[in-house]
Design a protein around this motif. Structure first.
Motif, PDB file in Angstrom:
ATOM      1  N   SER A 137       0.841  -1.194   0.000  1.00 36.90           N
ATOM      2  CA  SER A 137       0.000   0.000   0.000  1.00 36.90           C
ATOM      3  C   SER A 137       0.881   1.251   0.000  1.00 36.90           C
ATOM      4  N   LEU A 138       0.327   2.357  -0.491  1.00 32.94           N
ATOM      5  CA  LEU A 138       1.127   3.573  -0.611  1.00 32.94           C
ATOM      6  C   LEU A 138       1.704   4.040   0.726  1.00 32.94           C
ATOM      7  N   PRO A 139       0.925   4.089   1.825  1.00 33.76           N
ATOM      8  CA  PRO A 139       1.527   4.491   3.104  1.00 33.76           C
ATOM      9  C   PRO A 139       2.656   3.555   3.541  1.00 33.76           C
ATOM     10  N   HIS A 140       2.428   2.246   3.348  1.00 35.36           N
ATOM     11  CA  HIS A 140       3.463   1.282   3.720  1.00 35.36           C
ATOM     12  C   HIS A 140       4.700   1.461   2.848  1.00 35.36           C
ATOM     13  N   VAL A 197       8.466   2.487   4.016  1.00 32.49           N
ATOM     14  CA  VAL A 197       9.624   1.638   3.750  1.00 32.49           C
ATOM     15  C   VAL A 197      10.754   2.456   3.122  1.00 32.49           C
ATOM     16  N   GLU A 198      10.433   3.251   2.107  1.00 33.21           N
ATOM     17  CA  GLU A 198      11.461   4.080   1.474  1.00 33.21           C
ATOM     18  C   GLU A 198      12.003   5.122   2.440  1.00 33.21           C
ATOM     19  N   GLY A 199      11.132   5.711   3.258  1.00 31.51           N
ATOM     20  CA  GLY A 199      11.587   6.669   4.255  1.00 31.51           C
ATOM     21  C   GLY A 199      12.489   6.030   5.292  1.00 31.51           C
ATOM     22  N   SER A 200      12.161   4.807   5.718  1.00 33.29           N
ATOM     23  CA  SER A 200      12.995   4.102   6.698  1.00 33.29           C
ATOM     24  C   SER A 200      14.359   3.755   6.107  1.00 33.29           C
ATOM     25  N   CYS A 201      14.372   3.313   4.852  1.00 31.41           N
ATOM     26  CA  CYS A 201      15.650   3.027   4.195  1.00 31.41           C
ATOM     27  C   CYS A 201      16.512   4.290   4.108  1.00 31.41           C
ATOM     28  N   SER A 202      15.896   5.386   3.707  1.00 30.79           N
ATOM     29  CA  SER A 202      16.627   6.652   3.622  1.00 30.79           C
ATOM     30  C   SER A 202      17.117   7.089   4.995  1.00 30.79           C
ATOM     31  N   PHE A 203      16.291   6.912   6.020  1.00 30.18           N
ATOM     32  CA  PHE A 203      16.667   7.292   7.387  1.00 30.18           C
ATOM     33  C   PHE A 203      17.906   6.517   7.840  1.00 30.18           C
ATOM     34  N   LEU A 204      17.914   5.202   7.657  1.00 30.08           N
ATOM     35  CA  LEU A 204      19.049   4.386   8.088  1.00 30.08           C
ATOM     36  C   LEU A 204      20.299   4.684   7.262  1.00 30.08           C
ATOM     37  N   PHE A 205      20.125   4.863   5.948  1.00 24.87           N
ATOM     38  CA  PHE A 205      21.270   5.153   5.095  1.00 24.87           C
ATOM     39  C   PHE A 205      21.919   6.482   5.479  1.00 24.87           C
ATOM     40  N   PRO A 240      11.727  -6.398  -1.791  1.00 26.38           N
ATOM     41  CA  PRO A 240      10.443  -7.000  -2.181  1.00 26.38           C
ATOM     42  C   PRO A 240       9.251  -6.053  -2.067  1.00 26.38           C
ATOM     43  N   PHE A 241       9.365  -4.966  -1.320  1.00 21.13           N
ATOM     44  CA  PHE A 241       8.239  -4.055  -1.126  1.00 21.13           C
ATOM     45  C   PHE A 241       8.257  -2.870  -2.086  1.00 21.13           C
ATOM     46  N   THR A 242       9.428  -2.250  -2.269  1.00 18.75           N
ATOM     47  CA  THR A 242       9.502  -1.042  -3.095  1.00 18.75           C
ATOM     48  C   THR A 242      10.671  -1.045  -4.073  1.00 18.75           C
ATOM     49  N   GLY A 243      11.521  -2.052  -4.020  1.00 21.53           N
ATOM     50  CA  GLY A 243      12.743  -2.023  -4.812  1.00 21.53           C
ATOM     51  C   GLY A 243      13.912  -1.433  -4.058  1.00 21.53           C
ATOM     52  N   ALA A 244      13.637  -0.736  -2.942  1.00 21.53           N
ATOM     53  CA  ALA A 244      14.689  -0.163  -2.079  1.00 21.53           C
ATOM     54  C   ALA A 244      15.635   0.737  -2.870  1.00 21.53           C
ATOM     55  N   PHE A 245      15.090   1.808  -3.449  1.00 24.33           N
ATOM     56  CA  PHE A 245      15.933   2.758  -4.172  1.00 24.33           C
ATOM     57  C   PHE A 245      16.503   3.817  -3.230  1.00 24.33           C
ATOM     58  N   ASP A 297       1.728   8.926  -7.165  1.00 24.53           N
ATOM     59  CA  ASP A 297       2.054   7.805  -6.272  1.00 24.53           C
ATOM     60  C   ASP A 297       3.567   7.608  -6.190  1.00 24.53           C
ATOM     61  N   TYR A 298       4.223   7.650  -7.340  1.00 25.24           N
ATOM     62  CA  TYR A 298       5.674   7.498  -7.362  1.00 25.24           C
ATOM     63  C   TYR A 298       6.364   8.635  -6.617  1.00 25.24           C
ATOM     64  N   VAL A 299       5.856   9.850  -6.766  1.00 24.94           N
ATOM     65  CA  VAL A 299       6.453  10.996  -6.071  1.00 24.94           C
ATOM     66  C   VAL A 299       6.347  10.822  -4.556  1.00 24.94           C
ATOM     67  N   GLN A 300       5.191  10.378  -4.089  1.00 26.42           N
ATOM     68  CA  GLN A 300       5.021  10.179  -2.651  1.00 26.42           C
ATOM     69  C   GLN A 300       5.992   9.141  -2.098  1.00 26.42           C
ATOM     70  N   VAL A 301       6.124   8.042  -2.824  1.00 36.39           N
ATOM     71  CA  VAL A 301       6.935   6.931  -2.305  1.00 36.39           C
ATOM     72  C   VAL A 301       8.424   7.192  -2.492  1.00 36.39           C
ATOM     73  N   TYR A 302       8.833   7.611  -3.693  1.00 35.31           N
ATOM     74  CA  TYR A 302      10.250   7.655  -4.020  1.00 35.31           C
ATOM     75  C   TYR A 302      10.891   9.036  -3.899  1.00 35.31           C
ATOM     76  N   CYS A 303      10.091  10.069  -3.674  1.00 33.32           N
ATOM     77  CA  CYS A 303      10.653  11.414  -3.472  1.00 33.32           C
ATOM     78  C   CYS A 303      10.375  11.923  -2.061  1.00 33.32           C
ATOM     79  N   LEU A 304       9.100  11.962  -1.684  1.00 36.75           N
ATOM     80  CA  LEU A 304       8.759  12.478  -0.364  1.00 36.75           C
ATOM     81  C   LEU A 304       9.210  11.536   0.751  1.00 36.75           C
ATOM     82  N   GLY A 305       9.104  10.226   0.525  1.00 40.26           N
ATOM     83  CA  GLY A 305       9.545   9.260   1.528  1.00 40.26           C
ATOM     84  C   GLY A 305      11.026   9.396   1.856  1.00 40.26           C
TER      85      GLY A 305
END
Length: 301
Positions: free
Chosen positions: A158-161, A165-173, A205-210, A230-238
């Motif tokens: 789902s979009l929030p999930h 996920v992308e935000g968490s990956c960015s946070f840890l990186f 498996p969830f977003t591709g982890a970009f 949708d892509y902007v929310q997940v891969y830019c804002l996240g």
């Protein structure tokens, strides 16, 4: 395994071409132009072409090439280490460039130039990789050409999930990047490569982890299944939110926006001993005078 050997040769060729481009830009361009434009262009081109070829191996390799995910993850770690060692200070990631701007390490004009160079390098890398695939040097590339027009979105949640996920990956990186960026390259490069590999394995498996807006734009924005917003929310804002959270947690504030530390209290490094404080207080008291108006501070025999 012939397809894998061709892909490895492609990786070596791309890295070599980008190294020649960096060398020429240092010789022919001014330091500012090299830092803001040529270096980021070469880094983004190298990262985009490598990522597209790796994703092709990850998607088709298990059933079309006879090798598993462990081979692709090993290649990812090695390539991430090579990128970190040879990028010559380039980030090839818009969120990293924005982080440098917020840390007062880069001005507005330089940051805008880096973002434009990253976009140009990523777009060029996408076009060159598609041309390379069209030659169909291996069976893997032949299959990739067949399925690429019908590619599907990398968002499998789902979009929030997915945004989380992308935000968490960015946070840890970015948290790891802030921690190791001043360390020796022998420590920094493997740490960042291991972080990228781990995040790709767990979140792929969830977003591709970009967790890189420029890379996601070239890889999955053109695929069907989700809208552009949708892509902007997940891969830019996240990733942007993850970067801001990591910066705020690590620094306690965002230097470009706040001068005061918002999370951690500032304590002085130097403590004045109590004995000295007491002596200063006693020295400030007025001295009593004896008979005849003379001060008692005169030395006694």
């Amino acid at each position: 395994m012939d397809g894998l050997n061709v892909s490895i040769a492609f990786f070596f060729l791309v890295v070599g071409v980008c190294q020649v481009l960096r060398w020429l830009s240092k010789r022919l361009l001014s330091p500012g132009t090299h830092g803001c434009l040529a270096r980021e262009f070469a880094g983004s081109f190298q990262l985009c072409t490598s990522c597209l070829e790796l994703r092709m191996l990850m998607d088709i390799g298990p059933w079309g090439g006879g090798f598993g995910l462990d081979v692709v993850l090993t290649l990812l770690f090695l390539l991430s280490a090579v990128h970190g060692a040879w990028f010559d200070g380039a980030s090839a990631n818009p969120t990293v460039s924005l982080q440098e701007f917020l840390l007062l390490e880069s001005g507005l004009a330089a940051t805008a130039a880096k973002l434009l160079a990253q976009g140009a390098g990523t777009g060029t890398g996408w076009a060159v990789t598609r041309l390379y695939w069209s030659w169909e040097l291996t069976q893997l590339h032949f299959i990739q050409n067949l399925i690429s027009p019908e590619c599907s979105s990398s968002i499998r949640a789902s979009l929030p999930h997915a945004a989380f996920v992308e935000g968490s990956c960015s946070f840890l990186f970015h948290l790891v990047l802030l921690k190791v960026r001043q360390t020796h390259p022998l420590c920094r490069v493997p740490a960042l490569a291991a972080t990228v590999t781990f995040l790709t394995y767990t979140a792929g498996p969830f977003t591709g982890a970009f967790f890189n807006p420029a890379l996601a734009t070239a890889t999955t924005f053109h695929c069907s299944g989700n809208s552009f917003w949708d892509y902007v929310q997940v891969y830019c804002l996240g990733p942007l939110a993850g970067m801001l959270a990591a910066l705020l947690l690590f620094q306690g504030n965002i230097p470009r926006l706040f001068h005061k530390n918002l999370l951690y209290s500032q304590k002085s490094k130097y403590k004045v001993p109590k004995a000295k404080v007491t002596a200063q207080v006693e020295g400030d008291k007025p001295q009593r005078k004896g008979k005849g108006g003379k001060s008692n501070s005169e030395p006694r025999a």
